[in-house]
Design an enzyme around this catalytic site. Structure first.
Site: not given
Length: 768
Positions: A113, A111
């Protein structure tokens, strides 16, 4: 000395990067970016810095004793090994766990960026790999906005599509008269975007609206949450009480007959049930301005005046993602929908509602919706999915029951955690509890670029390239650009890209052809580009040949011919353009939610007095409310080791904003190092005093790399300042099961001892 200049795409912007002899020499913003982010300057000293992982590494105890040594995670030194040894270990454990516990026993984390590139996106690569291996337990929703993501489909429609439909800033600049920002409009948040943020336009548009005389109202405990508008009205509300304010505004509109009866009748359902609750016919407590004043810290007259202002002007009401990251966060979103429905301005030019202007650089951007190339995901053969913020609960309670959005669910028995991209030791709450949970699975595998806390708490660590060390395509929905991300420097050390790692593992596990489809990374880029052409055409975008795009280096798409207005079609004809709700209308009362029989979510916007009483009780021991915000100097925890983030520290510690009155009563001064603590742990922070924060409230940014004083001692002091040591790991409610980090009470005292050395950015100890 040869120099090269090429574009580099990050989540916080596109930059012109200069390299000399394989090293990064300079990073400059591109000319078209109206307000470039400073975060890019951290690349120069980070990509090849001391924090970089250069070789595969295995925790010493794991190398000697395997899964039986799991208690050593985060405590033991590492052994650097060859790629062959490391990959053989990973393949062996994947096969072992699958044989003993099935694919459900594998949790595919990732999970976060990971990369602005569309191919070398670690989350996509990991999930595609695990699907090819037979599947995995996955997670759903986000830490950013899970509560909102779960409640909105019941009452208005799914959040992600709605977020892409926000009224364009150009429309607001022409028609809006009053902009209400619940949780502010922080420029720091709008630095970033999921994929890329090529043109940072928020500051430009806020100044444009301001020059036209738009009235800005900032409803937040922190004045700086709307720093771009110096003369914005500041309603300094107590944290976590926004729902009470919104309900009182609804009550005032009804009591003074200022609500839009026709819109309510034609576009909503459940008004009479909601009205009955507001008037106190359900619980004997009318949700008046006087009632809300005692809860919010605002005066009753301020609330009444605000209701009159909203109904008398073309008003846009925006609620930030931060508001729903709290206990009962779902209710603030529901109450915002209800308030704007009563005002009757939904679907108008310049009025209505929004969920997250300024939360990223996406909302309101008048750019094409085209998101660019995509890596085919494949199908997961395992149906088990957990709410993303319930990670520690899952690891601590295999087989345990929990309720989620009307479902009775069970946690799987996870034996192997595989994480590529992202950082649970940043995102997750109550880090000391997470560490306990993290030591329960048999094996933890992490792909990482830097020696973060998550890497230091893994068993097998595989070094991966940064986006400057590989070719990719940068693009994002509503960004308006597509960038050829050419490799700038050779891979650092022995780092490999995620795709190469998974290809080698797939070969060892017998599904290489299925995973790779016989393509090199460059062939994948061209294939993904070609596959994107039909979607581009649907947005009236004609893509050139791939070779031409790669040579040009940059495409900028035409802006939409017609400006976008949020839910304009629904307003014009709710029968022809219904919402994606059970009724097709705005649900002020949801029979679906009511049927879940959750006391905390009775089926309409609801103020939970019980939670308020719990907070008041906690405040007697922990009197300061801690808010944890998105940082200005990094994206989450990314590049905390960089020069921009480090320059913001106070004696090496993360800054904490504090009101002078709270500081004086504790003998704390500007620049003091303090111990911030509660029942879950303690951290060090550096104090910045400001009258722009409500007394009784303190604020820190998230993302300081977790740095325990003694990793072998449970609950050890974090000497660097990660607020998630202190935040509670508890779901927002049974409806959303989201992160509730903003519901947090602490105490603060001056640190009197010698300052311990910051070691967060140091590699772990290595042994032969």
């Amino acid at each position: 000395m040869k120099s090269e200049h090429q574009l580099a795409v990050m989540h916080w912007g596109t930059y012109q990067v200069t390299t000399r002899e394989g090293n990064i020499a300079a990073v400059e913003p591109v000319a078209w970016d109206r307000n470039p982010s400073r975060i890019g300057q951290s690349l120069t000293d980070s990509v090849t810095g001391a924090s970089r992982i250069r070789r595969p590494a295995v925790r010493q105890g794991y190398l000697q004793h395997g899964p039986a040594s799991r208690e050593g995670r985060g405590k033991e030194p590492f052994v650097e090994v060859s790629w062959e040894v490391a990959l053989n270990l990973v393949a062996r454990e994947l096969k072992s766990v699958k044989a003993q516990g099935g694919n459900e026993a594998i949790f595919g984390g990732s999970y976060g960026w990971a990369s602005a590139g569309r191919f070398h996106h670690a989350q996509s690569q990991l999930h595609r790999f695990l699907k090819g291996f037979g599947g995995y337990t996955a997670s759903t929703n986000t830490y950013s906005s899970a509560a909102g993501e779960r409640v909105l489909p019941h009452i208005l429609g799914p959040l992600s599509p709605l977020h892409h439909q926000h009224t364009h800033w150009s429309v607001l600049a022409e028609y809006c008269q009053c902009f209400v920002a619940i949780g502010g409009l922080p420029l720091r948040n709008a630095q970033v975007n999921g994929g890329a943020a090529n043109d940072h336009a928020l500051k430009y548009w806020l100044e444009k609206l301001h020059s036209r005389g738009v009235e800005f109202i900032n409803i937040s405990p922190v004045k700086n949450d709307l720093s771009a508008i110096s003369d914005a009205s500041w309603l300094a509300i107590k944290p976590g009480t926004d729902t009470a304010l919104l309900l009182a505004l609804c009550h005032t509109l009804i009591a003074e007959d200022r609500y839009d009866r026709a819109f309510v009748a034609s576009h909503t359902v459940g008004f009479e049930t909601f009205k009955s609750y507001l008037l106190g016919e359900v619980d004997g407590s009318a949700k008046t301005a006087q009632w809300a004043a005692a809860i919010t810290g605002l005066s009753a007259q301020q609330i009444i005046d605000l209701a009159r202002t909203l109904s008398g002007k073309r008003t846009m009401i925006n609620i930030s993602w931060s508001i729903q990251r709290a206990r009962q966060g779902e209710q603030a979103y529901w109450a915002t929908v209800a308030l704007t429905a009563l005002l009757g301005q939904i679907g108008t030019a310049g009025g209505g509602l929004a969920f997250g202007y300024a939360c990223t650089n996406l909302a309101g951007a008048d750019r094409a919706a085209f998101s660019g190339p995509r890596l085919p995901a494949g199908k997961n053969q395992v149906s088990t999915v957990i709410p993303v913020a319930r990670l520690a609960d899952m690891l601590l309670n295999p087989g345990g029951e929990y309720q989620f959005d009307g479902q009775q669910c069970h946690y799987p028995d996870i034996r192997l955690v595989y994480w590529a991209g992202g950082n649970a030791f940043h995102h997750h709450q109550d880090i000391n509890r997470l560490i306990d949970a993290w030591r329960r699975p048999e094996t933890v595998v992490v792909h990482e670029q830097y020696w973060t806390a998550q890497a230091k708490h893994a068993d097998i660590v595989l070094p991966v390239t940064t986006s400057l060390e590989r070719n990719d395509i940068g693009s994002a929905s509503h960004d308006g650009f597509m960038i050829a991300m050419r490799q700038h420097i050779p891979p650092v050390g022995e780092a490999r890209d995620d795709y190469a790692i998974f290809c080698q593992l797939a070969q060892k596990l017998g599904f290489y052809d299925k995973f790779s489809e016989g393509r090199s990374p460059e062939q994948w880029l061209e294939q993904m580009y070609e596959d994107a052409r039909p979607r581009a055409a649907a947005e009236n975008i004609e893509l050139p040949a791939f070779a031409d795009f790669w040579q040009q280096g940059k495409l900028e798409f035409n802006r939409p011919a017609t400006p976008q207005i949020f839910l304009a079609d629904f307003r014009a004809d709710p029968q022809r353009f219904p919402l994606a709700t059970p009724s097709g209308k705005i649900e002020l009362f949801s029979q679906t939610v009511a049927s879940f029989d959750y006391a905390e979510c009775p089926g309409y916007p609801y103020w939970d007095a019980g939670i308020q009483q719990q907070q008041q009780s906690l405040a007697r021991q922990w009197p300061l409310h801690l808010l944890s915000s998105q940082p200005r100097t990094r994206l989450h925890s990314q590049y905390d080791q960089g020069s921009v983030s480090r320059a913001s520290k106070i004696h090496g510690r993360e800054p904490l904003w504090m009101h002078p009155n709270d500081a004086a009563s504790r003998s704390i001064t500007e620049g003091s190092i303090v111990r911030v603590f509660n029942q879950r742990g303690a951290i060090l922070a550096g104090v910045h005093l400001s009258t722009d924060i409500l007394p009784g409230v303190v604020q820190m940014s998230t993302g300081a790399w977790y740095d325990p004083l003694d990793p072998t001692v449970p609950g050890s002091l974090d000497k660097h300042g990660n607020p998630n040591v202190l935040t509670e790991d508890r779901g927002s409610s049974r409806l959303g099961q989201g992160c509730s980090a903003q519901t947090c009470q602490v105490e603060i005292e001056r640190w009197q001892q010698p300052l311990p050395e910051i070691t967060a950015f140091n590699p772990p100890l290595f042994v032969e």
